[in-house]
Scaffold this motif. Sequence first.
Motif, PDB file in Angstrom:
ATOM      1  N   THR A   6       0.894  -1.225  -0.205  1.00 54.30           N
ATOM      2  CA  THR A   6      -0.105  -0.030   0.056  1.00 54.30           C
ATOM      3  C   THR A   6       0.884   1.302  -0.021  1.00 54.30           C
ATOM      4  O   THR A   6       1.956   1.400   0.648  1.00 54.30           O
ATOM      5  N   CYS A   7       0.389   2.386  -0.762  1.00 53.07           N
ATOM      6  CA  CYS A   7       1.201   3.370  -0.623  1.00 53.07           C
ATOM      7  C   CYS A   7       0.068   4.703  -0.812  1.00 53.07           C
ATOM      8  O   CYS A   7      -1.130   4.396  -1.074  1.00 53.07           O
ATOM      9  N   GLY A   8       0.585   6.060  -0.621  1.00 52.25           N
ATOM     10  CA  GLY A   8      -0.240   7.036  -0.345  1.00 52.25           C
ATOM     11  C   GLY A   8      -0.279   7.910  -1.591  1.00 52.25           C
ATOM     12  O   GLY A   8      -1.339   9.112  -1.498  1.00 52.25           O
ATOM     13  N   SER A   9       0.031   7.508  -2.659  1.00 49.92           N
ATOM     14  CA  SER A   9      -0.327   8.215  -3.952  1.00 49.92           C
ATOM     15  C   SER A   9       0.001   7.325  -5.241  1.00 49.92           C
ATOM     16  O   SER A   9       0.768   6.160  -5.001  1.00 49.92           O
ATOM     17  N   ALA A  66       0.442  -2.850  -6.496  1.00 53.98           N
ATOM     18  CA  ALA A  66       0.542  -1.575  -5.324  1.00 53.98           C
ATOM     19  C   ALA A  66      -0.751  -0.867  -5.315  1.00 53.98           C
ATOM     20  O   ALA A  66      -1.507  -0.545  -6.219  1.00 53.98           O
ATOM     21  N   ILE A  67      -1.335  -0.594  -3.929  1.00 61.66           N
ATOM     22  CA  ILE A  67      -2.697  -0.017  -3.852  1.00 61.66           C
ATOM     23  C   ILE A  67      -2.469   1.393  -3.252  1.00 61.66           C
ATOM     24  O   ILE A  67      -1.924   1.330  -2.298  1.00 61.66           O
ATOM     25  N   ASN A  68      -3.157   2.207  -3.811  1.00 61.85           N
ATOM     26  CA  ASN A  68      -3.404   3.520  -3.293  1.00 61.85           C
ATOM     27  C   ASN A  68      -4.373   3.587  -2.143  1.00 61.85           C
ATOM     28  O   ASN A  68      -5.520   3.568  -2.516  1.00 61.85           O
ATOM     29  N   TYR A  69      -4.058   3.614  -1.012  1.00 63.82           N
ATOM     30  CA  TYR A  69      -4.965   3.532   0.221  1.00 63.82           C
ATOM     31  C   TYR A  69      -5.779   4.630   0.269  1.00 63.82           C
ATOM     32  O   TYR A  69      -6.871   4.517   1.087  1.00 63.82           O
TER      33      TYR A  69
END
Length: 324
Positions: A169-172, A187-190
């Motif tokens: 998970t990542c923020g952008s 990769a998941i934009n949380y």
Amino acid sequence: MQAVEISAPGGPEVLRLVERPVPQPGADEVLVRVAAAGVNRPDVLQRMGAYPPPPGASDLPGLEIAGTVVAAGPGADMLIGRRVCALVAGGGYAQYCVAPMGTCLPVPEVLRMTEAAAMPETLFTVWVNLFERGFAADGDTVLVHGGTSGIGTMAILLGKLFGLQVIVTCGSDDKCTAAKAIGAAHAINYRDKDFVEAVKQITCGKGVDVVLDMVGGDYLPRNLACMADDGRHVSIAFQRGATAEVPIMEIMRRRLTLTGSTLRPRDVQFKTMVADELAKTVWPYVEGNRLKPVIEKVFPLAEAAAAHARMESGEHVGKIVLET
């Protein structure tokens, strides 16, 4: 020697460059002329007054170093003149640092000192928690929060080497792109997706075998919802809180395991054992130029405050390093 000390608990500005006596190694210890030191989240917490060094450790921040051994205590003189990187309990933000002989690993010619300094803390942490406590094995799917952090990027790199499918998970969206370029399978934009639902879709409803979590708090029950039967959840930090409510019946019914650890307070004997395991299982990949850390930026030692500010911004991808 020059060193960076914490003048008082507070923001990055409390870090100041001072003159300190060169420390002296004791039995089974070496004195390293530090070429570079890694910057880690525990350094930030120590600076804020929230993570004091363990008894007997230096009050200076810095948990990983790379450099040349220039002196040694009894039992460690065979390392004099060697290029090493080492896990230390403190003291890394300085021109000289004492390190236990047992936590030193050789720096091969294919590795720059700044790269070597960026490895011990994350490498020891990921190995102990993902592979030993989480029992991650070839073919497993794992979920790692903070995918572009130092821990996250190391988990991705080791996962590639050892046959794991790593979901982060990542923020952008930019960070998600960076994580996938490093080697994350997904990769998941949380910020714009529910990571629980995304993990279920990615795994076709099965869930992940291991979760490596540095978030804590309300993430913990959500992490459990992401896990496959017999899954393992490993906590290594709690940025969103140190307590959580968990469904005990769900843990029982699905045979889930909740565990975690902290590295810094562990004794030298334990850390030496981990270093020996890494020397056998991971270091050949380093020597073969197949494993290098992702480095965001290198700052001069005198700019430690700017390095901390960069880390606290949350914008970095990979490790931040100080160079002496």
